[in-house]
Design a protein around this motif. Structure first.
Motif, short mmCIF file in Angstrom:
data_model
loop_
_atom_site.label_atom_id
_atom_site.label_comp_id
_atom_site.label_asym_id
_atom_site.label_seq_id
_atom_site.Cartn_x
_atom_site.Cartn_y
_atom_site.Cartn_z
N LEU A 43 0.87 -1.18 0.00
CA LEU A 43 0.00 0.00 0.00
C LEU A 43 0.90 1.22 0.00
O LEU A 43 1.84 1.29 0.79
CB LEU A 43 -0.87 0.02 1.27
CG LEU A 43 -2.18 -0.79 1.29
CD1 LEU A 43 -1.94 -2.24 0.92
CD2 LEU A 43 -2.83 -0.70 2.67
N GLY A 44 0.61 2.19 -0.87
CA GLY A 44 1.46 3.38 -0.89
C GLY A 44 1.01 4.35 -1.96
O GLY A 44 -0.10 4.22 -2.52
N HIS A 45 1.89 5.31 -2.23
CA HIS A 45 1.61 6.26 -3.31
C HIS A 45 2.90 6.47 -4.09
O HIS A 45 3.92 6.84 -3.50
CB HIS A 45 1.11 7.59 -2.72
CG HIS A 45 0.73 8.58 -3.78
ND1 HIS A 45 -0.06 8.24 -4.86
CD2 HIS A 45 1.03 9.89 -3.93
CE1 HIS A 45 -0.23 9.31 -5.62
NE2 HIS A 45 0.43 10.31 -5.09
N TYR A 61 -0.45 -4.28 -5.64
CA TYR A 61 -0.10 -2.89 -5.31
C TYR A 61 -1.34 -2.01 -5.36
O TYR A 61 -2.06 -1.98 -6.36
CB TYR A 61 0.96 -2.39 -6.31
CG TYR A 61 1.32 -0.95 -6.10
CD1 TYR A 61 1.79 -0.51 -4.87
CD2 TYR A 61 1.18 -0.02 -7.13
CE1 TYR A 61 2.10 0.82 -4.67
CE2 TYR A 61 1.49 1.31 -6.93
CZ TYR A 61 1.95 1.72 -5.70
OH TYR A 61 2.25 3.03 -5.49
N LEU A 62 -1.56 -1.31 -4.25
CA LEU A 62 -2.70 -0.39 -4.18
C LEU A 62 -2.18 1.01 -3.94
O LEU A 62 -1.50 1.26 -2.94
CB LEU A 62 -3.65 -0.79 -3.04
CG LEU A 62 -4.38 -2.11 -3.29
CD1 LEU A 62 -3.86 -3.20 -2.39
CD2 LEU A 62 -5.87 -1.93 -3.12
N LEU A 67 -2.39 6.91 1.02
CA LEU A 67 -1.62 5.75 1.50
C LEU A 67 -0.12 6.04 1.45
O LEU A 67 0.69 5.14 1.70
CB LEU A 67 -1.93 4.51 0.66
CG LEU A 67 -3.36 3.96 0.78
CD1 LEU A 67 -3.60 2.86 -0.26
CD2 LEU A 67 -3.62 3.42 2.18
N ALA A 68 0.24 7.29 1.14
CA ALA A 68 1.67 7.63 1.05
C ALA A 68 2.37 7.35 2.36
O ALA A 68 3.49 6.84 2.40
CB ALA A 68 1.83 9.10 0.67
N SER A 72 -3.63 4.13 10.42
CA SER A 72 -4.38 2.92 10.74
C SER A 72 -5.72 2.91 10.01
O SER A 72 -6.15 1.90 9.46
CB SER A 72 -4.59 2.86 12.25
OG SER A 72 -5.29 1.71 12.59
N ASP A 73 -6.36 4.05 10.00
CA ASP A 73 -7.68 4.19 9.40
C ASP A 73 -7.68 3.77 7.93
O ASP A 73 -8.51 2.96 7.48
CB ASP A 73 -8.07 5.68 9.52
CG ASP A 73 -9.56 5.86 9.66
OD1 ASP A 73 -10.25 4.84 9.76
OD2 ASP A 73 -10.01 7.02 9.63
N ALA A 74 -6.73 4.32 7.15
CA ALA A 74 -6.69 4.03 5.72
C ALA A 74 -6.31 2.56 5.47
O ALA A 74 -6.93 1.89 4.63
CB ALA A 74 -5.68 4.96 5.05
N TYR A 75 -5.31 2.06 6.20
CA TYR A 75 -4.91 0.66 6.02
C TYR A 75 -6.07 -0.28 6.35
O TYR A 75 -6.31 -1.26 5.66
CB TYR A 75 -3.69 0.35 6.91
CG TYR A 75 -2.36 0.55 6.22
CD1 TYR A 75 -2.06 1.74 5.57
CD2 TYR A 75 -1.39 -0.45 6.22
CE1 TYR A 75 -0.83 1.92 4.94
CE2 TYR A 75 -0.15 -0.28 5.59
CZ TYR A 75 0.11 0.91 4.96
OH TYR A 75 1.32 1.09 4.34
#
Ligand SMILES: Cc1cc2nc3c(=O)[nH]c(=O)nc-3n(C[C@H](O)[C@H](O)[C@H](O)COP(=O)(O)OP(=O)(O)OC[C@H]3O[C@@H](n4cnc5c(N)ncnc54)[C@H](O)[C@@H]3O)c2cc1C
Length: 319
Positions: A43-45, A61-62, A67-68, A72-75
């Motif tokens: 997960l990332g940007h 890959y998301l 997600l950069a 916790s919320d986004a993951y």
């Protein structure tokens, strides 16, 4: 039923954390047992470049600007959908502030069993995990059809989870991230420290066994004789006996010295996760059952107050 093993890749400021490679190494054996593939979940940007040396069969890959950096919320939102849909045999998270946070909440929300502080997997799929802060090892069979596991370091070397070949990367559609309760506003670099222990080749690390601030001089004299630097476990730092910059562990720094001499340190998971990159670990601990001995190449149950001053003198004499 999906038999794949998912590994949630942890990364910070453009670097994959060692625990991710440890988990990939663990996942390889587990996938042989389950008959599935090792799937790294990244997960990332603009972070697909991080997939380069991951030893896995495929990278999912998301990408999303939110997600950069980890929140916790986004993951949770992304992984809730992904794990719920794919239902892999197991999902490995680091037993870190990131992994423990996300895995425990997902376990509750997805109603999936979770193993905490997992260490190894055997060829028959049985797991070992640490309990009582690493003083006891438990063993068992993987429960459920999908299980979440938070992994501590120590069972596998990070190099085992690295590969020179680029894995296949499958980009999944950008997740919908609305109404996040927590977003990262700013990343603040820690202040520059007196010494960067993560770059030192020889660390004499003291733990609670040192007993008092005055006794730290015993370790400092040995460090001086050997040309090393003194670092410490958390109880020593919490007492204010050494600056925070010398803290080794989850709340401090990960270190990779040629020699890490643990003096009066028990080897709790939060400490050990930061020393697995050391070339040689040597332990001085009166308790033969101290978990640090599981990791140490050399060790002695001598009393540090007997041994360290003599050692220092011998080194001085030899010079
Ligand atoms: C969220 C969280 C984050 C944490 N982060 C960190 C972290 O970054 N770093 C960290 O270190 N800890 C961290 N901890 C704390 C960690 O769980 C342990 O409590 C800590 O590492 C224990 O430190 P220690 O080994 O020095 O002390 P102890 O566990 O008390 O061990 C002392 C050891 O000294 C030995 N000893 C005693 N006397 C002698 C003697 N005379 N000679 C030889 N040996 C002797 C004993 O046998 C014992 O094994 C964290 C905990 C939490 C919950």
């Amino acid at each position: 039923m999906n038999q794949d093993i998912f590994v949630i890749i942890e990364h910070l400021r453009g670097q994959v954390a060692d625990i991710s490679f440890v988990m990939l190494a663990a996942a390889r054996g587990l996938a042989q047992w389950s008959g599935g593939k090792v799937i790294a979940v990244l997960l990332g940007h603009n972070a697909d470049g991080l997939s380069g040396n991951l030893n896995c069969d495929q990278v999912l890959y998301l990408d999303h600007p939110l997600l950069a950096d980890f929140t916790s919320d986004a993951y949770q939102k992304v992984l809730f959908g992904l794990i719920g849909e794919k239902q892999p045999r197991a999902v490995l998270f680091g037993h870190t502030t990131i992994g423990a946070d996300v895995a425990s909440i997902l376990s509750a929300r997805l109603d999936l069993p979770m193993i905490s502080s997992g260490r190894t997997f055997a060829s028959d799929g049985k797991f070992t995990c640490q309990i009582c802060g690493g003083k006891i090892m438990a063993e068992g069979e993987l429960p459920g059809s999908t299980v979440l596991v938070t992994m501590v370091p120590g069972g596998y070397k990070p190099e085992q989870g690295q590969s020179a070949q680029n894995p296949q990367v499958l980009s999944l559609p950008a997740p919908i991230l609305e109404d996040l309760k927590v977003v990262l506003k700013q990343y603040i670099e820690p202040e520059v420290a007196d010494i960067d222990i993560s770059r030192e080749p020889l660390l004499i690390s003291v733990g609670r066994g040192i007993q008092t601030q005055d006794n730290i001089s015993i370790a400092e004299e040995l460090a001086e004789a050997l040309g090393g630097v003194v670092s410490a476990s958390r109880p020593v730092i919490d007492q204010g006996w050494l600056p925070t910059s010398r803290l080794v562990g989850k709340s401090g720094k990960a270190v990779k010295p040629k020699v890490y001499l643990a003096v009066g340190i028990s080897g709790a998971p939060e400490h050990v996760e930061a020393i697995t990159g050391s070339e040689t670990i040597i332990a001085i601990n009166t308790d033969i059952n101290a978990p640090i001995f599981n990791l140490a190449k050399y060790g002695t149950t001598a009393d540090l107050f007997d041994l360290v001053p003599v050692l220092t003198q011998k080194i001085r004499d030899a010079k």
